[in-house]
Design a protein around this motif. Sequence first.
Motif, short mmCIF file in Angstrom:
data_model
loop_
_atom_site.label_atom_id
_atom_site.label_comp_id
_atom_site.label_asym_id
_atom_site.label_seq_id
_atom_site.Cartn_x
_atom_site.Cartn_y
_atom_site.Cartn_z
N LYS A 1 0.81 -1.21 0.00
CA LYS A 1 0.00 0.00 0.00
C LYS A 1 0.85 1.27 0.00
CE LYS A 1 -3.66 2.27 2.66
NZ LYS A 1 -4.31 2.37 3.96
N TYR A 2 1.88 1.29 0.88
CA TYR A 2 2.61 2.55 1.09
C TYR A 2 3.94 2.65 0.34
CZ TYR A 2 -0.63 3.39 4.95
OH TYR A 2 -1.74 3.60 5.72
N LYS A 3 4.46 1.52 -0.15
CA LYS A 3 5.70 1.53 -0.93
C LYS A 3 6.90 2.09 -0.18
CE LYS A 3 3.54 0.33 -4.80
NZ LYS A 3 3.74 -0.96 -5.40
N GLY A 4 7.06 1.67 1.08
CA GLY A 4 8.20 2.16 1.85
C GLY A 4 9.41 1.27 1.71
N HIS B 1 17.06 -7.52 -9.30
CA HIS B 1 18.20 -8.13 -9.99
C HIS B 1 19.52 -7.81 -9.28
CE1 HIS B 1 15.10 -7.91 -13.17
NE2 HIS B 1 15.54 -9.12 -13.39
N GLY B 2 19.51 -8.01 -7.97
CA GLY B 2 20.73 -7.82 -7.20
C GLY B 2 21.05 -6.37 -6.90
N LYS B 3 20.23 -5.47 -7.41
CA LYS B 3 20.50 -4.05 -7.19
C LYS B 3 19.41 -3.44 -6.33
CE LYS B 3 22.41 -0.23 -9.65
NZ LYS B 3 21.92 0.81 -10.50
N LEU B 4 19.87 -2.60 -5.40
CA LEU B 4 18.93 -1.99 -4.48
C LEU B 4 18.17 -0.85 -5.16
CD1 LEU B 4 18.61 -2.91 -1.60
CD2 LEU B 4 20.11 -1.06 -0.88
N LYS B 5 16.84 -0.86 -5.02
CA LYS B 5 16.11 0.32 -5.51
C LYS B 5 14.94 0.64 -4.58
CE LYS B 5 12.41 -1.11 -8.35
NZ LYS B 5 11.77 -1.73 -9.45
N LEU B 6 14.52 1.88 -4.61
CA LEU B 6 13.41 2.28 -3.75
C LEU B 6 12.13 1.59 -4.20
CD1 LEU B 6 13.90 6.14 -3.37
CD2 LEU B 6 14.18 4.42 -1.60
N ARG B 7 11.30 1.22 -3.23
CA ARG B 7 10.06 0.56 -3.61
C ARG B 7 9.11 1.55 -4.33
NH1 ARG B 7 7.94 -4.33 -1.20
NH2 ARG B 7 9.36 -4.08 0.52
N ILE B 8 9.26 2.84 -4.06
CA ILE B 8 8.41 3.78 -4.79
C ILE B 8 9.03 4.16 -6.14
CG2 ILE B 8 7.16 4.90 -2.92
CD1 ILE B 8 9.17 7.20 -3.13
N ASP B 9 9.99 3.35 -6.62
CA ASP B 9 10.58 3.52 -7.94
C ASP B 9 11.69 4.56 -8.01
OD1 ASP B 9 9.25 1.51 -9.14
OD2 ASP B 9 7.64 2.76 -9.94
N GLY B 10 12.24 4.67 -9.19
CA GLY B 10 13.44 5.48 -9.39
C GLY B 10 13.17 6.97 -9.44
N LYS B 11 14.21 7.68 -9.80
CA LYS B 11 14.14 9.14 -9.72
C LYS B 11 13.19 9.73 -10.75
CE LYS B 11 18.67 9.83 -7.70
NZ LYS B 11 20.11 10.02 -7.98
N ILE B 12 13.19 9.17 -11.93
CA ILE B 12 12.37 9.76 -12.98
C ILE B 12 10.88 9.69 -12.63
CG2 ILE B 12 11.69 9.54 -15.42
CD1 ILE B 12 14.58 8.56 -15.92
N SER B 13 10.49 8.55 -12.06
CA SER B 13 9.08 8.42 -11.71
C SER B 13 8.68 9.47 -10.69
CB SER B 13 8.80 7.02 -11.18
OG SER B 13 8.79 6.99 -9.78
N ARG B 14 9.64 9.86 -9.85
CA ARG B 14 9.34 10.89 -8.85
C ARG B 14 8.96 12.20 -9.54
NH1 ARG B 14 10.81 8.03 -6.55
NH2 ARG B 14 12.82 8.14 -5.56
N LEU B 15 9.68 12.51 -10.61
CA LEU B 15 9.40 13.77 -11.31
C LEU B 15 8.03 13.73 -11.98
CD1 LEU B 15 12.79 14.88 -12.88
CD2 LEU B 15 11.88 15.22 -10.60
N PHE B 16 7.60 12.54 -12.37
CA PHE B 16 6.29 12.44 -13.02
C PHE B 16 5.14 12.37 -12.02
CE2 PHE B 16 8.84 11.37 -16.73
CZ PHE B 16 8.15 12.06 -17.71
N ARG B 17 5.46 11.88 -10.82
CA ARG B 17 4.40 11.75 -9.82
C ARG B 17 4.35 12.94 -8.89
NH1 ARG B 17 5.28 5.86 -8.93
NH2 ARG B 17 3.88 4.82 -10.40
N ILE B 18 5.10 13.97 -9.21
CA ILE B 18 5.27 15.05 -8.22
C ILE B 18 3.98 15.83 -7.99
CG2 ILE B 18 5.99 16.91 -9.78
CD1 ILE B 18 8.42 16.88 -7.42
N PHE B 19 3.05 15.79 -8.95
CA PHE B 19 1.80 16.53 -8.77
C PHE B 19 0.79 15.75 -7.94
CE2 PHE B 19 3.18 17.98 -13.15
CZ PHE B 19 3.90 19.04 -12.65
#
Lengths: 513, 236
Positions: free
Chosen positions: A61-64, A70-88
């Motif tokens: 639900k919260y994506k914390g 694939h062996g690489k750590l990433k935020l559950r709320i996705d990468g940086k670009i998605s942040r710019l698109f979800r900013i609104f």
Amino acid sequence: MKVLANVSMVINLDKCVGCNACSITCKNTWTNRPGVEYAWFNNVETRPGIGYPKKWEDQVKYKGGWVLDHGKLKLRIDGKISRLFRIFYNPYLPELDDYYEPWTYDYAKLIEDESGKQPVAEPKSLLDGRRIDLNWGPNWNDDLAGSPEVASMDPNLEKEIKLEFERTFMFYLPRICNHCLNPSCVAACPSGAIYKRMEDGIVLIDQERCRGWRFCVSACPYKKIYFNWRTYKSEKCTFCYPRIENGLPTVCSETCVGRIRYIGILLYDADSVLRAASVPDQKRLVESQLSIIMDPNDPEVIKSAKENSIADDWLDAAKKSPVYKFLVKWKIAFPLHPEYRTLPMVFYIPPLSPVLKLFNGVDEGNLSPEDVFPKIDNLRIPIKYLANMFTAGNEELIRDALKRLMAIRIYMRSLELGSPNKDALKEVGLTENDALEMYKLLSIAKYEDRFVIPKSHKENAMNAYVERGMCGYDEFKDAVPELKRFSKMSLRIKDKNTKNYQLQQKEGVEFKD
Amino acid sequence: MMMDALGDVLWAFLPYITIAVFILGHVYKYATDQYGWSSKSSEILDRRWLGVGSQLFHWGLLIVFLGHIIGLLVPPSITLAMGITDEEYHRIAIILGGASGLAAYVGVWILLLRRSLINRVRATSDASDFLVLALLVVVMSLGLYNTLYYDIFIHPFDYRTTIGAWVMSVLTLHANPNYMTNVPISFQLHIVSTYALFLVWPFTRLVHMWSYPIFYLKRAWILYRGQETSEVVANA
């Protein structure tokens, strides 16, 4: 190796009585203001239960937190670009009703009522003043209230952990910000307002840089960042840094009536944080986190620490740190939900459950370890539940810790009875000295043993002599030549000019033995 | 004579006042009130209507904004040289601008109604929040009237050689009010109401536009700060 220090906490759940003295004193100190009425930097939850805010552990639900992709750590709320698109619009933000609508009571009615009937102080919203019905609050399911409707929604419960009346169990879980080594809130903040302090590891939000994008609230898997609806900035537990800097424990620790909280220094290897957080098998996360906690007696570690300007009194404090002892020496303290991969730096000693059921009708004095330890699995609180909460499912670690806690009890009891029984200690690999020291720290828990906090070396960062009387007059600091270096404005400029120093930037780091 | 004086004020004097307040206001705000510089999100109080309203509004306005930049600052000769005839340009502007403008318009009304009708949001709003939304409604109403009604049903209006030329004259510090004399009143009102928006901009939540975090893309994940160095250390 880059050795840094982190002020850390251990909370002994075995002794928590759920009185919420920590929550109240914290609130009176830090969040007694409009805009953060609903913010509890410290809260105490009854487990099993859904906690605060509702179902904060539900990361679908919260994506914390972080996930391994694939062996690489990433935020559950996705990468940086998605942040710019979800900013609104951030679809993963908790709403106020996931916490509760803050309220007060219409007290005037009690004395002004002229109806002749028993007057009632009605609850009214602190947001818009209208009368509201109370149907949720900060500790609504205290002591299992509302169970099984509420408790059964706990994500840590699995089918085999029954909530039937005769097997009901509960314990308290006090929670503050974990001041993680790999904080996902810091990573998710688009403004770069959240940072970890190099000197003591405390994670803070720069209120002047926060632009209110709210991704930290989603990204923190512990939901320990609160959005102030009045200042439109995020706020969080500060680990009472003004007190810590002066060698004093946090307010929650200071006022804990059960004396269950311990604060001390941990040295960690900042170069290995990413590696430790990226181990593929989540059951090994506790182990990998311990592997980057450095031994304060190791000459190599001391050398590296000094290179990073960690002062001698801090190294001494690290050697005496109660947190280090619980965590590394005795291995009875564990991080909360290590599977979020943030490497939290507040640790919990798991609770033993009531012994009545276990030893019903048996004379405890004559118990041998063989009688006790096989029954650890029959404790009222299921090992599996504790493992889901504190070791990402690794039951062995919890079992060992509970055995150790039990062994000290057996030993101390036999000591009181005049015939020391060392069998239990031997089986869990503790010496008599260990047992006595653990007993002193866990049961007697003297103030100076619980809190080993070196003062921060502010003399390196500010000129206290010139700064006398300047508190609250930042704008004048630029006028005083000696202070100019430390004024906010020049710090901000410096901040921009300093080069980003990459500690570790390798692609696809994997954890290897 | 009277009209000339008014024209000078509107098209040669007020634009510079607006620009000056806009720039100096931002400098003042940035230097003195970082704590008040925020997107002022109310998402935590109501998520449902914000999700629809905010996204329609912001994305719509983003396209409208780009359209304005091209329409006002790129002279017709350049688009012509690129092989786009004036008629084609006009058609694209009306379709694309009209569609995104409508989306943003629906969005701004959702935001205004949400702010007015949802108790929690209304109670925690201040006057500037309503002022900004009201101004946006006025500016956008006029803009949409011009694009979707005047241009289509009354008379296609060539704003690029009139308003566009005037904007260029203002920006090159040779403001020429004559470009504006034959501009229809609804276009003139659109511009004048925009002055009001730009005048309040630095002192309201609109400042958050400048905080769109593009530098986040370059940044390291974990930030450290040290008390002595104020060093920004990155981890991974």
